[in-house]
Design a protein around this motif. Structure first.
Motif, PDB file in Angstrom:
ATOM      1  N   GLY A 126      -1.238   0.068 -13.147  1.00 36.37           N
ATOM      2  CA  GLY A 126      -1.821   1.473 -13.351  1.00 36.37           C
ATOM      3  C   GLY A 126      -1.645   1.994 -14.638  1.00 36.37           C
ATOM      4  N   GLY A 152       5.550  -2.259  -7.037  1.00 39.11           N
ATOM      5  CA  GLY A 152       5.605  -0.907  -6.578  1.00 39.11           C
ATOM      6  C   GLY A 152       6.117   0.171  -7.840  1.00 39.11           C
ATOM      7  N   TYR A 153       6.119  -0.574  -8.997  1.00 40.93           N
ATOM      8  CA  TYR A 153       6.521   0.311 -10.089  1.00 40.93           C
ATOM      9  C   TYR A 153       5.232   1.005 -11.129  1.00 40.93           C
ATOM     10  N   GLY A 154       4.349   0.590 -10.377  1.00 41.61           N
ATOM     11  CA  GLY A 154       2.757   1.055 -11.128  1.00 41.61           C
ATOM     12  C   GLY A 154       2.746   0.600 -12.440  1.00 41.61           C
ATOM     13  N   LEU A 163       2.727   4.390  -1.620  1.00 37.81           N
ATOM     14  CA  LEU A 163       2.464   4.989  -2.845  1.00 37.81           C
ATOM     15  C   LEU A 163       3.888   5.285  -3.150  1.00 37.81           C
ATOM     16  N   THR A 164       4.443   4.738  -4.408  1.00 33.21           N
ATOM     17  CA  THR A 164       5.929   4.979  -4.910  1.00 33.21           C
ATOM     18  C   THR A 164       5.641   6.039  -6.008  1.00 33.21           C
ATOM     19  N   SER A 169       1.034   6.687 -12.213  1.00 39.12           N
ATOM     20  CA  SER A 169      -0.180   5.991 -12.698  1.00 39.12           C
ATOM     21  C   SER A 169      -1.426   6.669 -12.342  1.00 39.12           C
ATOM     22  N   LEU A 170      -1.465   7.052 -10.928  1.00 37.09           N
ATOM     23  CA  LEU A 170      -2.585   7.585 -10.529  1.00 37.09           C
ATOM     24  C   LEU A 170      -2.971   8.898 -10.798  1.00 37.09           C
ATOM     25  N   ARG A 179       3.505   4.512  -8.968  1.00 33.51           N
ATOM     26  CA  ARG A 179       2.176   4.489  -8.597  1.00 33.51           C
ATOM     27  C   ARG A 179       1.650   5.709  -8.513  1.00 33.51           C
ATOM     28  N   PRO A 190       3.684  -6.687 -11.818  1.00 39.90           N
ATOM     29  CA  PRO A 190       2.483  -6.338 -10.974  1.00 39.90           C
ATOM     30  C   PRO A 190       2.964  -6.695  -9.176  1.00 39.90           C
ATOM     31  N   TYR A 227       0.653  -1.169  -0.144  1.00 39.48           N
ATOM     32  CA  TYR A 227      -0.101  -0.152  -0.011  1.00 39.48           C
ATOM     33  C   TYR A 227       0.804   1.330   0.024  1.00 39.48           C
TER      34      TYR A 227
END
Length: 138
Positions: free
Chosen positions: A112, A107-109, A38-39, A45-46, A42, A104, A36
């Motif tokens: 996303g 942590g590389y996103g 937030l890298t 991607s967000l 990520r 997946p 969980y």
């Protein structure tokens, strides 16, 4: 803020995020991450998903407006904004996927990034349809 200022504001925000996140990304990607956390990948991607989602909504509204009222002009502007948002979402998603070193859950996103590719494509299709319909009715 009017609709015509939206692309300039989005570009300035994106450049600000790039300038702030790039030096930190090298440091963050070296450390092991939790599920969980937030890298940087990520986060990118967000951000791209939010831009793409806005493009889908604006493209859908532009498509509905271009079909309903003739000569309003809002459908055409909305279509162009949806195309730009979809393109930026797709480009950022592609960069996230290209920069990911793992699969997946690493942590590389990357998940996303693939979602961004799809959402950006949907926004561009809706924007293109609205633009074609607005040209036809005008």
């Amino acid at each position: 803020m009017s609709l015509r200022h939206l692309p300039a504001t989005a570009a300035a925000a994106l450049l600000g995020i790039v300038g702030l996140a790039t030096p930190a990304a090298a440091h963050v990607l070296v450390q092991p991450v939790g599920a969980y956390t937030l890298t940087a990948g990520r986060l990118w991607s967000l951000v791209a998903a939010l831009v793409g989602l806005a493009g889908v909504v604006i493209g859908g509204l532009a498509l509905a407006r271009s079909a309903g009222r003739i000569g309003t002009g809002t459908g055409r502007r909305g279509a162009i904004v949806a195309l730009a948002a979809g393109l930026s979402c797709t480009v950022i998603g592609g960069l996230v996927v290209a920069a990911a070193d793992g699969g997946p859950g690493t942590g590389y996103g990357i998940v996303g990034g693939y979602v961004d590719l799809v959402v950006g494509l949907i926004a561009m299709v809706l924007g293109g349809l609205a633009l074609a319909r607005s040209r036809r009715t005008a």
